[in-house]
Design an enzyme around this catalytic site. Sequence first.
Site, PDB file in Angstrom:
ATOM      1  N   SER A 187       0.792  -1.226   0.000  1.00 53.47           N
ATOM      2  CA  SER A 187       0.000   0.000   0.000  1.00 53.47           C
ATOM      3  C   SER A 187       0.824   1.276   0.000  1.00 53.47           C
ATOM      4  CB  SER A 187      -0.943   0.010   1.197  1.00 53.47           C
ATOM      5  OG  SER A 187      -0.207  -0.018   2.400  1.00 53.47           O
ATOM      6  N   HIS A 215      -5.016  -3.209  -2.742  1.00 47.23           N
ATOM      7  CA  HIS A 215      -4.594  -2.264  -3.789  1.00 47.23           C
ATOM      8  C   HIS A 215      -4.398  -2.922  -5.150  1.00 47.23           C
ATOM      9  CE1 HIS A 215      -4.147   1.053  -0.984  1.00 47.23           C
ATOM     10  NE2 HIS A 215      -3.757   0.132  -0.124  1.00 47.23           N
ATOM     11  N   LYS A 246     -11.584   0.788  -2.254  1.00 47.15           N
ATOM     12  CA  LYS A 246     -10.511   1.423  -3.018  1.00 47.15           C
ATOM     13  C   LYS A 246     -10.878   1.486  -4.505  1.00 47.15           C
ATOM     14  CE  LYS A 246      -7.523   1.154   0.788  1.00 47.15           C
ATOM     15  NZ  LYS A 246      -6.853   0.293   1.751  1.00 47.15           N
TER      16      LYS A 246
END
Length: 392
Positions: A187, A215, A246
């Site tokens: 990350s 991610h 995300k």
Amino acid sequence: MEGFNSQLQEHLSTLEQLGLLRSLRVVEETDGTRITIGGHKLINFSSNDYLGLASHPAIAAAMGEGAQRWGSGSTASRLISGTTAEHAALEEELALAKGTEAALVFSTGVAAATGTIPALVGKGDVIIMDKLAHACLIDGARASEATLRVYPHNDLEKLESHLKWAREKHPTSTGARVMILTESVFSMDGDLAPLHEIVELKERYGAILFLDEAHAVGVRGTGAQGLAGELGLGGQIEIQMGTLGKALGVSGGYIAGSRVLIDFLINRARSFVFSTAPSPAVAAAGRASLRIVQSPEGEALRVRLQENLSLFASEMKIAASPSAIVPLILGSEERVLHETARLQNSGFFIPAIRYPTVPRNTARLRITLSSAHPQEQILRLAVALKDSGLRV
Ligand SMILES: *Cc1c(COP(=O)(O)O)cnc(C)c1O
């Protein structure tokens, strides 16, 4: 009361002296890549909304329709009466997207990790984790009371020596579990875990793998596959974790894996059992987002993100990042705070990432790119960084 508050104030003053004090900045307006803070319009290079889906009209509409149909809240824990058809459908669709038998949705990715890890390992088991793993993996590991071993970032030799040690001390025949915890895309560094090698070691030493794809989903592989799917390793990974917050632009966390794993977690993951279910409207939005990510539109957004990453890399004369995250490591807290303020004066919002989010002396600007950034914004950022003498 007085004494308590002054103790806390003293702590905050110390943090401030060290350049480690954090505070909230209120976003007054946003259209995806531009945000207004304190009346200043800034180009936003801080968000994890890698495909611009957090402001996608169809997803926002699905959330609205979800609220119209189900109301605003889920009213109870998933096990009591909080599981709506919307939650069930989201889980089926997530499992399909990940190519697993089943999936389980939690209110956040943090809740998914901190609930799942201690449900699966405990005293007498061993956790081996990457040094740079996210705080929620660390918290889950600590809460589990398993013996903890940490390996330097992506260091396969050290990982193997921990595995060897773990299996000598706790042979497979004892039933003890050895769990590896890692992120697939890291990350704060934006680099990838050597997943083929980790899976191979896991198999060799009879360990299990908990893979955090927070991610990677929407950025690596097609659809919502993540890195595991991209490398064709999904079927060999026991626990695939991710977030809907995300690249998917909504909120919520999930675990994907075998049916029996999911049934086990429904019974044993405390952050699932004892928490109010995510709002059905959020589940509806998650479904809409998942549909888009897996459609040609989603594919086009990923291509667009890749183009932006290549453009930024060529302007900065660096290799393109394998993820949407480009760290600019500056070292000291002081320097990073200075640069972040300077960039803000030039119209860019880039967060100063400091200890304890990253190790000491590795304070950094964390630049994140999105498919939603017009190329002109990327070019302007590259000019501003070069003008400040900043190199990636
Ligand atoms: C953000 C993040 C999480 C937590 O997910 P949330 O849905 O935001 O709670 C977990 N792991 C990593 C690596 C993350 O970056």
